[in-house]
Write a protein that holds these residues in place. Structure first.
Motif, PDB file in Angstrom:
ATOM      1  N   UNK A 349     -13.884 -40.746 -18.968  1.00 57.81           N
ATOM      2  CA  UNK A 349     -14.007 -41.245 -17.585  1.00 57.81           C
ATOM      3  C   UNK A 349     -12.745 -42.027 -17.194  1.00 57.81           C
ATOM      4  N   UNK A 350     -12.184 -42.766 -18.127  1.00 54.50           N
ATOM      5  CA  UNK A 350     -10.951 -43.514 -17.828  1.00 54.50           C
ATOM      6  C   UNK A 350      -9.799 -42.530 -17.578  1.00 54.50           C
ATOM      7  N   UNK A 351      -9.736 -41.504 -18.425  1.00 54.26           N
ATOM      8  CA  UNK A 351      -8.695 -40.483 -18.249  1.00 54.26           C
ATOM      9  C   UNK A 351      -8.854 -39.818 -16.877  1.00 54.26           C
ATOM     10  N   UNK A 352     -10.109 -39.534 -16.495  1.00 52.44           N
ATOM     11  CA  UNK A 352     -10.366 -38.937 -15.180  1.00 52.44           C
ATOM     12  C   UNK A 352      -9.893 -39.852 -14.052  1.00 52.44           C
ATOM     13  N   UNK A 353     -10.087 -41.126 -14.254  1.00 54.05           N
ATOM     14  CA  UNK A 353      -9.657 -42.111 -13.254  1.00 54.05           C
ATOM     15  C   UNK A 353      -8.140 -42.020 -13.046  1.00 54.05           C
ATOM     16  N   UNK A 354      -7.389 -42.011 -14.144  1.00 50.54           N
ATOM     17  CA  UNK A 354      -5.935 -41.902 -14.030  1.00 50.54           C
ATOM     18  C   UNK A 354      -5.536 -40.545 -13.444  1.00 50.54           C
ATOM     19  N   UNK A 355      -6.308 -39.519 -13.788  1.00 52.41           N
ATOM     20  CA  UNK A 355      -6.047 -38.187 -13.212  1.00 52.41           C
ATOM     21  C   UNK A 355      -6.211 -38.223 -11.704  1.00 52.41           C
ATOM     22  N   UNK A 356      -7.241 -38.971 -11.255  1.00 50.59           N
ATOM     23  CA  UNK A 356      -7.454 -39.145  -9.820  1.00 50.59           C
ATOM     24  C   UNK A 356      -6.254 -39.824  -9.181  1.00 50.59           C
ATOM     25  N   UNK A 357      -5.716 -40.833  -9.883  1.00 56.75           N
ATOM     26  CA  UNK A 357      -4.503 -41.497  -9.387  1.00 56.75           C
ATOM     27  C   UNK A 357      -3.361 -40.497  -9.245  1.00 56.75           C
ATOM     28  N   UNK A 358      -3.209 -39.678 -10.256  1.00 54.25           N
ATOM     29  CA  UNK A 358      -2.114 -38.710 -10.267  1.00 54.25           C
ATOM     30  C   UNK A 358      -2.228 -37.773  -9.066  1.00 54.25           C
ATOM     31  N   UNK A 359      -3.462 -37.389  -8.781  1.00 58.98           N
ATOM     32  CA  UNK A 359      -3.700 -36.480  -7.652  1.00 58.98           C
ATOM     33  C   UNK A 359      -3.260 -37.126  -6.334  1.00 58.98           C
ATOM     34  N   UNK A 360      -3.594 -38.407  -6.185  1.00 59.60           N
ATOM     35  CA  UNK A 360      -3.199 -39.133  -4.965  1.00 59.60           C
ATOM     36  C   UNK A 360      -1.670 -39.168  -4.853  1.00 59.60           C
ATOM     37  N   UNK A 361      -1.019 -39.422  -5.994  1.00 56.51           N
ATOM     38  CA  UNK A 361       0.450 -39.513  -5.977  1.00 56.51           C
ATOM     39  C   UNK A 361       1.068 -38.155  -5.636  1.00 56.51           C
ATOM     40  N   UNK A 362       0.539 -37.118  -6.252  1.00 55.06           N
ATOM     41  CA  UNK A 362       1.035 -35.763  -5.963  1.00 55.06           C
ATOM     42  C   UNK A 362       0.879 -35.456  -4.478  1.00 55.06           C
ATOM     43  N   UNK A 363      -0.329 -35.712  -3.967  1.00 57.34           N
ATOM     44  CA  UNK A 363      -0.600 -35.419  -2.555  1.00 57.34           C
ATOM     45  C   UNK A 363       0.313 -36.231  -1.639  1.00 57.34           C
ATOM     46  N   UNK A 364       0.532 -37.473  -2.020  1.00 64.00           N
ATOM     47  CA  UNK A 364       1.381 -38.338  -1.189  1.00 64.00           C
ATOM     48  C   UNK A 364       2.781 -37.755  -1.060  1.00 64.00           C
ATOM     49  N   UNK A 365       3.390 -37.478  -2.196  1.00 63.75           N
ATOM     50  CA  UNK A 365       4.760 -36.959  -2.144  1.00 63.75           C
ATOM     51  C   UNK A 365       4.802 -35.590  -1.457  1.00 63.75           C
ATOM     52  N   UNK A 366       3.774 -34.781  -1.721  1.00 66.60           N
ATOM     53  CA  UNK A 366       3.749 -33.448  -1.116  1.00 66.60           C
ATOM     54  C   UNK A 366       3.651 -33.546   0.403  1.00 66.60           C
ATOM     55  N   UNK A 367       2.968 -34.585   0.877  1.00 67.72           N
ATOM     56  CA  UNK A 367       2.752 -34.718   2.327  1.00 67.72           C
ATOM     57  C   UNK A 367       3.979 -35.263   3.046  1.00 67.72           C
ATOM     58  N   UNK A 368       4.945 -35.755   2.286  1.00 66.96           N
ATOM     59  CA  UNK A 368       6.094 -36.399   2.928  1.00 66.96           C
ATOM     60  C   UNK A 368       7.029 -35.410   3.598  1.00 66.96           C
ATOM     61  N   UNK A 369       6.855 -34.139   3.257  1.00 64.09           N
ATOM     62  CA  UNK A 369       7.767 -33.157   3.820  1.00 64.09           C
ATOM     63  C   UNK A 369       9.125 -33.361   3.187  1.00 64.09           C
ATOM     64  N   UNK A 370      10.132 -33.651   3.963  1.00 63.07           N
ATOM     65  CA  UNK A 370      11.506 -33.786   3.460  1.00 63.07           C
ATOM     66  C   UNK A 370      11.834 -32.511   2.703  1.00 63.07           C
ATOM     67  N   UNK A 371      12.677 -32.654   1.726  1.00 61.50           N
ATOM     68  CA  UNK A 371      13.036 -31.459   0.977  1.00 61.50           C
ATOM     69  C   UNK A 371      12.507 -31.569  -0.451  1.00 61.50           C
TER      70      UNK A 371
END
Lengths: 444, 444
Positions: A349-371
């Motif tokens: 469950x703790x690993x899943x929690x960090x995985x959830x964090x990773x997903x947010x970070x991935x989505x954030x950078x992906x949403x920034x556009x730029x190059x």
């Protein structure tokens, strides 16, 4: 008000508090000879180490930033340090073991240097079931980083070494210390005797082995730190074949294997023939939040032999008995609880929690556009973001200055990390969300 | 009926369960090349190590004896392993720290590689008060034996080394592993490049420095393992002067300093000028019963410099940060409790208990008459008994066979240990008394 106070949770390494950045290299050293000097020569290998170790360097930047912006709410996604509590079943096991040590019945002195057999067995059953790894091939330790050094001591200066580029700095630094690396070449950013296996987005995050020189040792980390990429079965098959054909030994770092969420192999020993060519190091640090508790292990298969046929395992056993005295018994009790059914479930469950964090970070950078391009995060707690055409230290500095978020410049992991930053997914969820907001604001 | 069941308290080292005695040296090795062999050369230094490490060898003898006499009540006064419970105030501190790790407020990840500042400060205040040792000169570790290896990694292969003869085997073995020792010479029982500083009853247990060759490094252990002798202030002054005149570095092992009961120095830093020539390694193992818990420290003074003026401390700091990740936070919490007023007082009582054991052992051997001489035991938990004209392995075997008491043959500590056995004072009092009775019966 949201206040991401992580300060007290993170170490401020020595470089910040103890010595200036410049003390490591002889060229920077003032050579002040006040007082008595011994006649003992400084180890020439130590002299070859490049200035600061990466993470203390990052901390130095952090400190400077904090001094400049004392009211900034810093969010540290740099050093990959765990932040979430350890499940109680595990801490209770440690507490219970500690208490028992105060009783006549429960007191124990020295344990086996290789680790308690029950823990070795549990590691074999949990991580290597059906892979034929035996408990006596598992050496329990105080962590993977320490094991890297012990392996270097085992191998000595007379072997050649390859590392992935980029890679976790301890492989190269320990290689320099034991004298395998040769001189550092400023123009390339590489040590002359180390083979840097470049890999990245352009080669599916796996080095081109057809152009890779043969070395005795190949350090290989999967899921990878820093790229967050887990090698595929096909890639690892290639790697094992390459090692076999060249008579090399792979030192496989699987410290992040519990973060794998797809079919990528969790151990090099899933690949047929690997037991004749590979050592695996691993750790409870990122899986169980044991970064400060200290526990890891190394698998040295019986079938792994030097060129003269002598089993590597026997020499490693000797290293462990001479240079190490076993991991703390209290900590090993905790390790055993990690591998109980309930402990393992709680940790997942703790690993899943960090995985959830990773997903947010991935989505954030992906949403920034730029190059920019976003990699990793799916099978590892690291997100690897590419800013084509930019210097990684510049990106690091810009993000730090404008958002008060600490990341790691990819260049710190080797020349192949240029244009990238590594973003750690360890952190409280509210900090990750706040970091996401700040990044989106910065680049909107 | 008195039954000294110590079996479960003592480790059965690898040599017993894993590999035969003969696997270490290439000469004994069958060179069987079945299956795949890598092309990686075996580290030539590893090849130079002599057969088994001493203590596993002892265990092998023990095991053989137990198989021969399955009903014998073995008393183990061989390996110096602690047997008495750890005071509760200390185990409670570890348990409390462990519990805190399961809470959001109490969780901590990585600590400083050099140790928690509070513990470094407590070590400075407890063991080095008025000696001017600063907290940043103290590097907390997982034990003295591990620190010996880290120091060897620091120094590299290009230094010359002297050891006391007899001495604790890890100095020599780690020296062989990093490549300082040269070849082992069967005829002398010594490595060609190591200087053996002979000492014993005939020179007041202190080497004759006027005939000792200069080396870069001098390993020196006081109170001494195995002889139990604590060097006097005058002797240590001589040693420091010798090191200073020769530009040498002393690596001073004070792991047994809390056993000193007279005016002998407890630290090399009690000697003026020592901070320019000495490193001190020490340990919680024998003082706090932490043999399985794992905690120690090393003092590297700021004033200690290589021939080029570069501070040794800076390089050691780098070794600690690269090759080690700090001692377990749970264990460090225990260490801090050891140095609290109440903890220290409780531990002093345990040390007194072992001192009482030592006294019984000294008296027992002294009462036997014969021609034997008894040394040590007053300032250390080891008694060093000389049987003039006898082989130490023969004495070891006779005592094991006839009294079922395990000791250590002095020869295991080097050629200078011939004619001696080392008897450990660690053990439950009833076992020590039973051992005393058996010895008196044997030689009455």
């Amino acid at each position: 008000m949201l206040y991401c106070q992580l300060s007290s949770r993170f170490r401020i390494p020595y470089a910040v508090s103890l010595q200036p950045k410049t003390t490591w290299t002889s060229s920077n050293f003032s050579n002040e000879k006040s007082g008595h000097c011994t006649s003992v020569p400084r180890n020439a290998n130590m002299e070859k180490l490049r200035s600061g170790y990466l993470f203390p360097e990052i901390s130095r930047h952090e400190l400077e930033h904090t001094q400049k912006c004392p009211h900034a709410r810093l969010i540290r996604l740099g050093i990959g340090d765990t932040t979430e509590p350890i499940p109680e079943i595990i801490t209770s096991a440690m507490a219970e073991h500690a208490h028992a040590l105060s009783t006549v019945q429960g007191y124990r002195g020295y344990g086996a240097e290789q680790g308690n057999m029950a823990l070795r067995r549990a590691i074999a059953e949990t991580f290597y079931r059906d892979l034929g790894v035996k408990e006596n091939e598992i050496f329990v330790s105080d962590g993977a980083q320490c094991d890297i050094s012990r392996l270097q001591m085992l191998l000595g200066s007379n072997v050649s070494v390859a590392v992935q580029d980029p890679s976790f700095p301890a492989y190269i630094d320990s290689s320099v210390i034991v004298g395998q690396a040769g001189k550092f070449q400023e123009e390339t950013g590489k040590y002359e005797n180390i083979v840097y296996m470049k890999y990245g987005h352009d080669n599916n995050f796996f080095p081109d082995l057809s152009t890779t020189s043969r070395t005795d040792i190949i350090f290989f980390c999967s899921p990878n730190n820093p790229t967050g990429y887990a090698a595929s079965r096909q890639q690892l098959k290639q790697l094992v074949e390459f090692a076999k054909a060249n008579g090399s030994i792979i030192i496989y770092d699987s410290a992040y294997s519990t973060y794998i969420s797809d079919e990528s192999p969790r151990s090099i020993f899933e690949i047929p023939g690997a037991k004749e060519v590979a050592i695996e190091i691993s750790s409870f640090s990122k899986f169980a939040g044991f970064t400060g508790v200290r526990l890891g292990w190394t698998v040295v298969p019986e079938d792994l032999k030097y060129s003269n046929g002598f089993p590597v395992m026997n020499d490693y056993d000797r290293i462990v008995c001479t240079c190490f005295n076993g991991a703390s018994s209290v900590v090993q009790a905790g390790g055993l609880a990690c591998l109980s059914k309930e402990g393992y479930r709680a940790l997942s469950r703790v690993v899943d929690y960090y995985r959830g964090n990773a997903e947010i970070i991935v989505d954030t950078f992906a949403s920034l556009g730029l190059n920019l391009k976003v990699y990793g995060g799916r099978n590892a707690p690291y997100v690897w973001v590419r800013f084509p055409g930019y210097s990684s230290w510049d990106i690091f500095s810009e993000i730090l200055e404008k958002t008060h978020i600490v990341t790691v410049p990819g260049r710190g992991f080797g020349p192949g990390g240029e244009e990238y930053i590594r973003v750690s997914a360890f952190g409280h969820r509210e900090c990750i969300l706040e970091a996401s907001r700040r990044l989106k604001n910065l680049y909107k």
